[in-house]
Design an enzyme around this catalytic site. Structure first.
Site, PDB file in Angstrom:
ATOM      1  CE  LYS A 135      54.274  -9.576  38.434  1.00  0.00           C
ATOM      2  NZ  LYS A 135      54.380 -10.637  37.403  1.00  0.00           N
ATOM      3  CG  HIS A 179      49.185 -10.933  29.923  1.00  0.00           C
ATOM      4  ND1 HIS A 179      49.209 -10.361  31.169  1.00  0.00           N
ATOM      5  CD2 HIS A 179      48.593 -12.134  30.104  1.00  0.00           C
ATOM      6  CE1 HIS A 179      48.650 -11.181  32.052  1.00  0.00           C
ATOM      7  NE2 HIS A 179      48.267 -12.259  31.419  1.00  0.00           N
ATOM      8  NE  ARG A 220      41.583 -14.992  40.279  1.00  0.00           N
ATOM      9  CZ  ARG A 220      41.652 -14.219  39.203  1.00  0.00           C
ATOM     10  NH1 ARG A 220      40.848 -14.460  38.180  1.00  0.00           N
ATOM     11  NH2 ARG A 220      42.519 -13.246  39.117  1.00  0.00           N
TER      12      ARG A 220
END
Length: 619
Positions: free
Chosen positions: A158, A208, A297
């Protein structure tokens, strides 16, 4: 309350922010690139400023031009939306230094969570469990390979500065590690300007799970419960829902409190999302859930949280940025019903989810769900930005009801000539395993054969297309003879082409015509089937993909070339890697042969349909 707001973003999220700002009496200012001048968000704003040409690096990523637009229009605050500069600490600092209100996380919080390895170290210190892996500063490929070997395959490479699924590669064997590392670093450098990576253990039955958090300037932090974002293709989310299926109250409490603890550890203010990876091999359990990262965000999937909590998250952002306390305390928040969001993308699932671009000549989305869209009929989907056309959000008393409602809308979508994933979404939302809540990040790959629409039209499509052609030619009385029969239904044979393939159809005499919403196109279950009367040269044309020409599926940049002129290649071998719409696409050999022509070079800009490689096949 803020009085005037510059929205440093585009499309769907810009319209979303405007909707709330307008309700609160806030004046809105849009910024736009040349590619977006005709989009709805530009004309819907109270004011709009051009900031550059189509490429994001020349417009939406130009902090200086965004600040100039704010000064020019007298904006009091800047909302970055998501993507682009929304998690850029330097931009946040520049906004604040210019005397403007930053509608986002403090720059210090952005920095704390912006680099994945540093974020994990902070979480470890805050007693939040993290995924096993390598977070070291040594980025030598030999060291990284050694760490991957030690962790045990499969592993996930990643990008340290990554997000949105960019700069991420799964590696299943040691032999595949070097190529995956090179590709991951290249994409990370292109997307984030930082090619550093970390390595994590790849969880084999992963879910997830992410938690929406909010903090205010008084030190208060609350969560607005969890979302499940497991359904992904190429590590990018496609379907999201709230609450997470199979989540019991004890596990929910543990995960949500861990998210609050994570936000408190960095003095968080505003909207944020704490993301977790869960090993769902034995159901959701708090001791099998690990911190992955925090997005500082608002998220694309925030509407499902709004639906189940009844809160406007953009309003929360604007109130907190204005210095107000959190609108509600934790014990005043609750979940009502279930919500599911599906992302309608301009892409072709049958071609490996390759992005599609072009003019939206025809767009119809049935009513019944919330639709957040940045484009409209007559607009353009370009290769410069993300290929999302709209977000479709359903809310109902139960998960099954929400899924059925959303599937019905997806199946009724009509878009032409841009290819979309509408049929794929309808199939996904109706799949028995999805309805049973058996979702993991491998769901799409595991069920791909069931989810990707067939490239062959069924009998219903062929009959409707043939009937339409007969109805058109029936204007001529000599062509309109009914084929009267004493003992059988009338029928006739029709030569037609569907998706550029020839068919001879025995038309059922009871058919009265059809054709969907566009002349020459049949829409069925979210898929579009273009048809025409078959030409004499059609059979030859239908074989065009077998002539050895490998062309650019859309405009983009060549980032890798793996072959040389004269080289012998085998079917499926990687030839060229094209970067377009923020994604890499590997173009492969259609058959065994020799590279007769090579017109691709690394770094070159190519147009849609440009010949890149020509292969001479073995006889």
């Amino acid at each position: 309350m803020i009085e005037s707001l510059l929205i440093a973003n585009r499309g769907e999220i810009a319209r979303r922010i405007m909707r709330t700002a307008r309700r609160l009496g806030i004046r809105t200012i849009a910024v736009y690139s040349d590619a977006d001048a005709a989009l709805p968000f530009v004309r819907e704003a109270d004011d709009a400023v051009r900031i550059g040409s189509a490429p994001a690096r020349d417009s939406y990523l130009r902090a200086d031009r965004l600040l100039q637009a704010a000064r020019q229009t007298g904006a009091q605050a800047v909302h970055p939306g998501y993507g682009f500069l929304s998690e850029n600490a330097e931009f946040a600092e520049a906004v604040i230094a210019a005397g403007l209100i930053w509608v986002g996380a403090p720059p210090s919080s952005i920095r704390s969570m912006g680099l994945k390895h540093a974020a994990k170290e902070r979480m470890i210190a805050a007693h939040v469990a993290v995924t096993p892996g390598y977070l070291g500063a040594d980025q030598d490929p030999v060291r990284l390979q050694r760490e991957g070997d030690a962790i045990g395959y499969p592993v996930l490479i990643k990008a340290v500065a990554g997000g949105g699924g960019k700069g991420m590669r799964r590696v299943d064997a040691a032999a595949d590690f070097p190529a995956a590392l090179e590709s991951c670093r290249r994409e990370a450098a292109s997307s984030f300007g930082d090619d550093r990576v970390l390595i994590e253990k790849f969880i084999l039955s992963p879910r997830h799970i992410e938690v929406q958090v909010f903090g205010d300037s008084r030190g208060n932090v609350v969560h607005l419960f969890e979302r499940d974002c497991s359904l992904q293709r190429r590590h990018q989310k496609v379907v999201e829902e709230a609450p997470a299926p199979g989540m019991d109250e004890a596990t929910r409490s543990a995960i949500c409190l861990a998210a609050v603890r994570a936000a408190q550890a960095i003095g968080y203010v505003g909207a944020g999302t704490v993301e977790f990876i869960a090993d769902a091999s034995h159901g959701l359990r708090a001791d099998r859930v690990w911190f992955m990262e925090m997005n500082t965000r608002l998220q694309v999937e925030h509407p499902v949280t709004e639906a189940v909590t009844g809160q406007d998250l953009v309003e929360w952002q604007l109130r907190i940025a204005s210095g107000e306390p959190l609108p509600l305390a934790q014990d005043e928040l609750s979940i009502t019903g279930c919500a599911i969001e599906a992302r309608l993308y301009a892409e072709d699932p049958a071609a490996g989810f390759s992005p599609s671009a072009g003019r939206l000549e025809h767009v119809r989305i049935p009513p019944g769900v919330r639709v957040d869209s940045g484009v409209e009929e007559g607009g353009q989907v370009t290769s410069h930005y993300d290929p999302m056309i709209a977000k479709l959000i359903s809310h109902a008393a139960s998960r099954q009801q929400a899924a059925r409602k959303l599937a019905k809308v997806a199946a009724g979508i009509e878009v032409w000539p841009v290819t979309t994933n509408a049929a794929f979404l309808a199939k996904t939302l109706r799949h028995p395993a999805f309805l049973a809540g058996a979702v993991t990040t491998g769901f799409i790959d595991d069920h791909l054969a069931d989810l990707v629409p067939s490239t062959q039209p069924d009998e219903g499509v062929l009959q409707a297309a043939a009937a339409s052609l007969v109805a058109v030619t029936g204007q001529d009385p000599w062509m309109a003879l009914s084929g009267f029969r004493l003992n059988a239904e009338a029928s006739r044979q029709v030569n037609l082409a569907v998706c550029d393939r020839p068919y001879l159809v025995n038309l059922d005499g009871r058919r009265q015509g059809g054709g969907g919403g566009v002349k020459g196109v049949i829409f069925q279950d979210g898929a579009a089937w273009p048809f025409a009367r078959c030409r004499t040269d059609h059979a030859k044309a239908s074989q065009g993909h077998l002539d050895g020409s490998v062309v650019a599926p859309m405009s983009g940049t060549i980032v890798a070339v793996s072959v040389s002129p004269g080289e012998r290649i085998t079917r499926g071998q990687a030839l060229v890697v094209l970067e377009a719409m923020k994604m890499e696409q590997t173009l492969r050999a259609p058959f065994d042969g020799v590279v007769a022509q090579l017109r691709a070079s690394r770094g070159a800009q190519v147009e849609d349909g440009a010949l890149l490689v020509h292969i001479e096949g073995d006889e």
